[in-house]
Design an enzyme around this catalytic site. Structure first.
Site, PDB file in Angstrom:
ATOM      1  N   HIS A 186      10.119  -3.651   0.605  1.00 28.47           N
ATOM      2  CA  HIS A 186       8.886  -2.891   0.806  1.00 28.47           C
ATOM      3  C   HIS A 186       7.726  -3.778   1.241  1.00 28.47           C
ATOM      4  CE1 HIS A 186       7.894  -3.782  -3.542  1.00 28.47           C
ATOM      5  NE2 HIS A 186       6.661  -3.754  -3.075  1.00 28.47           N
ATOM      6  N   SER A 189       4.817  -8.107  -6.103  1.00 28.07           N
ATOM      7  CA  SER A 189       6.011  -7.676  -5.389  1.00 28.07           C
ATOM      8  C   SER A 189       6.522  -8.824  -4.523  1.00 28.07           C
ATOM      9  CB  SER A 189       5.694  -6.464  -4.504  1.00 28.07           C
ATOM     10  OG  SER A 189       5.453  -5.327  -5.281  1.00 28.07           O
ATOM     11  N   ASP A 243      15.853  -4.060  -3.120  1.00 28.60           N
ATOM     12  CA  ASP A 243      14.516  -4.249  -2.542  1.00 28.60           C
ATOM     13  C   ASP A 243      14.320  -5.717  -2.144  1.00 28.60           C
ATOM     14  OD1 ASP A 243      11.939  -3.938  -1.729  1.00 28.60           O
ATOM     15  OD2 ASP A 243      11.212  -3.001  -3.567  1.00 28.60           O
TER      16      ASP A 243
END
EC number: 3.4.14.-
Length: 732
Positions: A80, A666, A215
């Site tokens: 992402h 992230s 991810d």
């Protein structure tokens, strides 16, 4: 509950509070004993050294974190986080979002986009005295002096175009640090699994657990032939980082100590209860309502037009993520009474303050007055700010502001409009094309204008420019006219405006340029008022924070700054948690869970080649027999354990730990106690969302992609053999 985890759970309950903190690297030696308790053996002094392994392998993307994993500048981050790079290269004829992408050689690695950057932090210097020396008591002058002092430090730091420096406020203006970063300007896409892997479970699973998301994605840093950062060029060469991470193919087990390094964005743990109430009662519900309308609108338009779906995929993912976080925050505030907890701690602080008469007894009262003013200003400006949300109006506003700023010397210009900023300014204008569609932009802007018209804080300049006071005005037709007559939809025209003077703007017939000129004075007046308020807060907040830090130290609580987008370290252990009565969530998920969730429809539409690899049990040496501690170890001499650790017999997909993270973390590398890569941080559990305001060690868990799943995907599913060869793989 599994007996094999009993020892781990007991260990957790004993020192759970130790895991709180998003620490500045220089603070690590002061918590060396805490790291040791968690089984983190890498010397704390090494974590404080930004010039050596592993810290100099950790990089920022400006909005996420990544890390070098090969001597050829290979970078791993979240899927992402690389989403816009994937979207930038996606076309209807080759939809890399749906199909995934793998460059089998370096000459097949495309640009990640004109404004993608990698930032390598090389130095962090305390410049508090330089920023705050001899500040005026006049709020506006004080604000400007802080800015000017910061700009002077930045100018001296940026010895050439290869470096990006910034002065950041810590502890709400009590301290200031100068951050020096090497900036890589040529970033390329290397490998990304399909969205049905990278975002498996979609928004339904977002902030939830158990998770089964792959991810992850790989980028590469490129530089000029001289080894120095350079703009994209076909003959650029891979960057050779000073360090790159060792990748531990054996991963971690439950109870293992871990730490993450990254660039957490924003937390508000030291903010007052009144600020939390404002967020809970007005800000978050108002924002959530707007996001939901935008998501519904873009989703509906994207279903009718594939080009819209591709161009707004990144925006949709970001908005959906923010929307779920807002709802989680609001639910969490009610479920755990964080307002009550914060108020109780604030009351205790006031009681402590009375026992320390040398300190200003009116700290909170004085700050509350300014916060009430700040909230009132924000509310009154909110709808007017959104009423300028059109991408083309935003560009026009920035371009006219640039022309105005160019009338000043470079040192006097606002940050964002100095010569150092123009390359990125230009890149943003270029990037508009990859995520812009006239019909969507116009529809969203019309929604924001209608919301503006429905509230009382009207702005004459906007009303007059768009004839909004005239009941006969057809807003849709008015906007159709603006979009049909503008030239700002053309990239070359947008870029040409960067060189225009103010007279050219003020005599232009382009409707968006004319609107930007009409709104300029109002925008500047509002900005000035905000600067005056910031100047007042630059005295009140640091005074409050100084007392709060003293109070925290008196209680032996951890003292670390709120997140502000700068490099931090957090530590904890691999651990599950009790999410609610009779529901304990295990720390690891398995490949079987992917199959169990698979429906064939989004967001549970795992690729067939992934399902085949699972059903055919093509695990190779990635198969993990157990993810629990060996009962023959020391921990089981203290507690009763099974004769054998419980069998796992799968490839771990995701795992939980108690590290302290937030947005911006992230892509952060998850390290084992030796400083070897064992996973990537990508999410938090739903119960933990409120940690931005208050850290609850019992339920706060971060969610990570297990390195063993990444390696298995690379090896057995996507056959990224060329990349596996680049990695420095180690085993326990």
């Amino acid at each position: 509950m599994r007996i094999a985890l009993v020892a781990t759970l007991v260990l957790t309950s004993g020192i759970a509070n130790a895991d709180e903190g998003q620490w500045q690297p220089y603070q690590m030696p002061s918590i060396a004993d805490k790291l040791s308790e968690r089984g983190i053996d890498i010397p704390a002094e090494k974590l404080a050294d930004l010039t050596s392994y592993p810290m100099n392998a950790v990089v920022g993307l400006g909005y996420c974190t990544a890390s070098f994993v090969s001597p050829q500048g290979l970078v791993v981050t979240n899927h992402h986080c690389a989403y816009k790079a994937i979207q930038y290269n996606t076309k209807q004829e080759h939809n890399y979002l749906e199909q995934g992408f793998l460059a089998t050689s370096m000459d097949k690695e495309p640009s990640a986009g004109p404004n993608e950057r990698l930032y390598i932090t090389e130095a962090v210097t305390d410049v508090t005295k330089d920023v705050t020396k001899e500040l005026s008591q006049d709020p506006l002058t004080r604000y400007e002096e802080i800015q000017n002092n910061s700009k002077a430090l930045i100018k001296n730091c940026e010895v050439d175009d290869n470096y990006r420096c910034n002065v950041r406020s810590f502890h709400n203006g009590l301290e200031y640090y100068l951050i020096k970063q090497l900036m890589i300007r040529d970033v390329r896409l290397v490998y990304a699994p399909p969205e049905s892997v990278g975002g498996y479970g979609g928004d339904i699973d977002n902030y939830e657990y158990p998770r089964h998301s792959g991810d992850f994605a790989f980028l590469r840093a490129y530089v000029g032939k001289d080894g120095k950062p350079a703009a994209y060029a076909e003959d650029n060469i891979p960057y050779k980082p000073k360090s790159y991470l060792k990748v531990n193919a054996d991963g971690v087990k439950a109870g293992d100590g871990v730490f993450v390094a990254g660039y957490p964005g924003t937390t508000s743990r030291y903010n007052l209860t009144s600020e939390l109430k404002f967020a809970s009662d007005w800000l978050y519900p108002t924002q959530a309502k707007r996001y939901q309308l935008q998501i519904d609108t873009i989703n509906a338009m994207g279903q009718e037009d594939a080009d819209i779906a591709i161009k707004y995929a990144g925006n949709m993912a970001s908005m959906a993520n923010r929307m779920k976080k807002l709802n989680g925050l609001l639910a969490g505030f009610k479920a755990t009474d964080i307002i009550g907890i914060k108020q109780s701690r604030e009351d205790n602080f006031l009681a402590w303050l009375k026992q320390n008469p040398k300190l200003n007894q009116n700290l909170i009262a004085e700050l509350e007055v300014l916060l009430a003013e700040q909230q009132q200003v924000f509310q009154s400006n909110y709808y007017f700010t959104n009423a300028q949300s059109s991408t083309l109006l935003t560009a026009a506003n920035s371009l006219y502001r640039l022309a105005k700023e160019k009338q000043k010397s470079d040192a006097e210009r606002e940050i964002g409009y100095q010569e150092r900023d123009l390359a990125m300014f230009s890149s943003r204008l270029k990037r508009i094309d990859s995520s812009f569609h006239v019909d969507v932009d116009k529809t969203l802007w019309q929604q924001d204008l209608r919301a503006y018209l429905a509230q009382p804080n009207r702005i004459a300049a906007l009303d007059d420019a768009l004839d909004l006071n005239n009941k006969e005005t057809n807003l849709e037709a008015k906007l159709d006219g603006l979009y049909s007559l503008t030239t700002l939809t053309d990239q070359a025209q947008r870029l040409a405006w960067m060189d225009a003077d103010t007279t050219t703007f003020e005599t232009s017939t382009d409707p968006f340029i004319r609107l930007a000129v009409a709104l300029y004075d109002t925008n500047m007046a509002q900005e000035k008022a905000e600067k005056i308020l910031d100047g007042k807060l630059s005295t009140a907040r640091p005074d409050y924070m100084a007392a709060v830090i003293e109070y925290y130290k008196a209680n032996n609580w951890p003292v670390y700054p709120d997140a502000n987008g700068t490099l931090r370290i957090s530590y904890g252990m691999v651990d599950g948690y009790q999410s609610r009565d009779a529901l304990y969530k295990q720390p690891f998920t398995r490949l079987d869970g992917i199959v169990a969730k698979h429906t064939g429809a989004e967001p549970y539409n795992a690729p067939q080649k992934l399902l085949d690899a699972i059903s055919e049990q093509r695990f190779g040496d990635h198969l993990v027999k157990s993810v629990y501690q060996d009962p023959r170890g020391w921990i089981c001499r203290l507690f009763s354990c099974l004769d054998k650790p419980e069998e796992f017999n799968s490839v771990p997909v995701n795992f939980l730990s108690s590290v302290d993270t937030t947005g911006g973390n992230s892509g952060s590398p998850v390290f084992n106690g030796k400083g070897e890569l064992v996973g990537l941080n990508f999410d938090s559990t739903y119960e933990a969302i409120t940690k931005d305001w208050f850290f609850n060690p019992t339920i706060t868990r971060a969610v990570h992609v297990d390195i063993r799943y990444i390696l298995w995907m690379m090896d057995k599913v996507d056959h990224a053999d060329n990349l596996i060869k680049e990695l420095d793989l180690v085993r326990n």
